[in-house]
Design a protein around this motif. Structure first.
Motif, mmCIF file in Angstrom:
data_model
loop_
_atom_site.group_PDB
_atom_site.id
_atom_site.type_symbol
_atom_site.label_atom_id
_atom_site.label_comp_id
_atom_site.label_asym_id
_atom_site.label_seq_id
_atom_site.Cartn_x
_atom_site.Cartn_y
_atom_site.Cartn_z
ATOM 1 N N ALA A 111 -73.427 -38.744 -2.666
ATOM 2 C CA ALA A 111 -73.720 -37.348 -3.011
ATOM 3 C C ALA A 111 -73.131 -36.388 -1.986
ATOM 4 C CB ALA A 111 -75.225 -37.139 -3.121
ATOM 5 N N ILE A 112 -72.941 -36.861 -0.760
ATOM 6 C CA ILE A 112 -72.400 -36.008 0.299
ATOM 7 C C ILE A 112 -70.880 -35.936 0.231
ATOM 8 C CG2 ILE A 112 -72.182 -35.735 2.800
ATOM 9 C CD1 ILE A 112 -74.914 -37.112 3.054
ATOM 10 N N LEU A 113 -70.240 -37.087 0.029
ATOM 11 C CA LEU A 113 -68.777 -37.146 0.018
ATOM 12 C C LEU A 113 -68.236 -36.620 -1.307
ATOM 13 C CD1 LEU A 113 -68.292 -40.666 1.629
ATOM 14 C CD2 LEU A 113 -68.111 -38.425 2.742
ATOM 15 N N PRO A 114 -67.025 -36.070 -1.315
ATOM 16 C CA PRO A 114 -66.443 -35.558 -2.568
ATOM 17 C C PRO A 114 -66.163 -36.688 -3.548
ATOM 18 C CG PRO A 114 -64.804 -35.569 -0.818
ATOM 19 C CD PRO A 114 -66.119 -35.878 -0.163
ATOM 20 N N ALA A 115 -66.449 -36.413 -4.823
ATOM 21 C CA ALA A 115 -66.233 -37.428 -5.857
ATOM 22 C C ALA A 115 -64.835 -37.342 -6.446
ATOM 23 C CB ALA A 115 -67.268 -37.287 -6.967
ATOM 24 N N PHE A 116 -64.241 -36.156 -6.422
ATOM 25 C CA PHE A 116 -62.949 -35.959 -7.069
ATOM 26 C C PHE A 116 -61.955 -35.337 -6.092
ATOM 27 C CE2 PHE A 116 -65.844 -36.165 -10.622
ATOM 28 C CZ PHE A 116 -65.138 -36.875 -11.569
ATOM 29 N N LYS A 117 -60.676 -35.666 -6.302
ATOM 30 C CA LYS A 117 -59.594 -34.997 -5.590
ATOM 31 C C LYS A 117 -59.285 -33.683 -6.293
ATOM 32 C CE LYS A 117 -57.245 -39.218 -4.022
ATOM 33 N NZ LYS A 117 -55.995 -40.009 -4.126
#
Length: 231
Positions: A111-117
């Protein structure tokens, strides 16, 4: 004389028992409260997390959650065998709690890290970050492994603290009281998880919503280990 001696060996006196007794029950019940709130709090709202953050279709998200629940319900068979044949219930519960906590931490990390570029040319969400889905599925797998150690042993471990060989009315009432409190706590924990934790996830976001179960699981593990000298 030989017959009476054999009967004493077959039915040892309750006074020789080294069980933890009633002083261990608050630790076990408290551990159960926090562990169940943390676990069911993540299950209740997970389909929204998969569809909103990872843009999964409802069908795919349902399949993912079905596999996760199936593993969580199947692995306790191996946890029970491991506890009875090798490590004992206390060690399996402690190990399962650590593994489950690690899985919750990884889920919170997703949830903290980005899921999409995202690029300047991209109007909306672009390609999924390659390691995001493996990280998500690893967190699910760890939580299932943790459940495999906790679920089959928690109730039996609590009952083990009371001497089941003592057939007195007082000890029978103790066992009945423990089972009553255990299932009451289980039901209340599910209610809290499906209301309070879900509300936090919707009102405060996924990071806070996943961090709260992590804190609950840490509390459950600490309470369980603090009570270990009494068991």
């Amino acid at each position: 004389m030989e017959v009476s001696a054999a009967m004493e060996e077959a039915h040892p006196k309750a006074s020789t028992s080294k069980k933890g007794g009633l002083r261990t029950i608050p630790f076990i019940i408290s551990n159960e409260i926090f562990e169940k709130v943390a676990t069911f709090g993540l299950h209740a709202n997970m389909i929204l997390y998969l569809t909103e953050r990872y843009h999964m279709s409802n069908a795919l998200a349902t399949v993912v959650l079905y596999i996760w629940n199936a593993l969580s319900n199947f692995l306790p068979i191996f946890g029970a065998v491991l506890a009875d044949a090798r490590l004992g219930r206390f060690r399996v519960i402690a190990l399962g709690s650590v593994v489950s906590l690690l899985g919750m931490c990884l889920l919170c990390l997703t949830a903290i890290l980005p899921a999409f570029k995202r690029t300047p040319e991209c109007a909306g969400d672009c390609s999924l970050v390659p390691w995001q889905l493996p990280l998500l599925f690893t967190s699910f797998a760890l939580m299932s492994l943790g459940s495999g150690g906790i679920r089959p042993c928690a109730l039996a471990f609590g009952a083990d603290q009371l001497d089941k060989r003592d057939r007195s009315a007082r000890n029978v009432r103790r066992l009945q009281t423990f089972f009553n409190w255990y299932y009451t706590v289980l039901g209340l924990s599910i209610v809290v998880a499906a209301t309070v934790i879900v509300y936090i996830q919707q009102a405060k976001g996924w990071v806070v919503g996943f961090a709260v179960p992590v804190l609950f699981m840490v509390t459950a593990l600490v309470l369980f280990l603090v009570g270990s000298p009494c068991t």
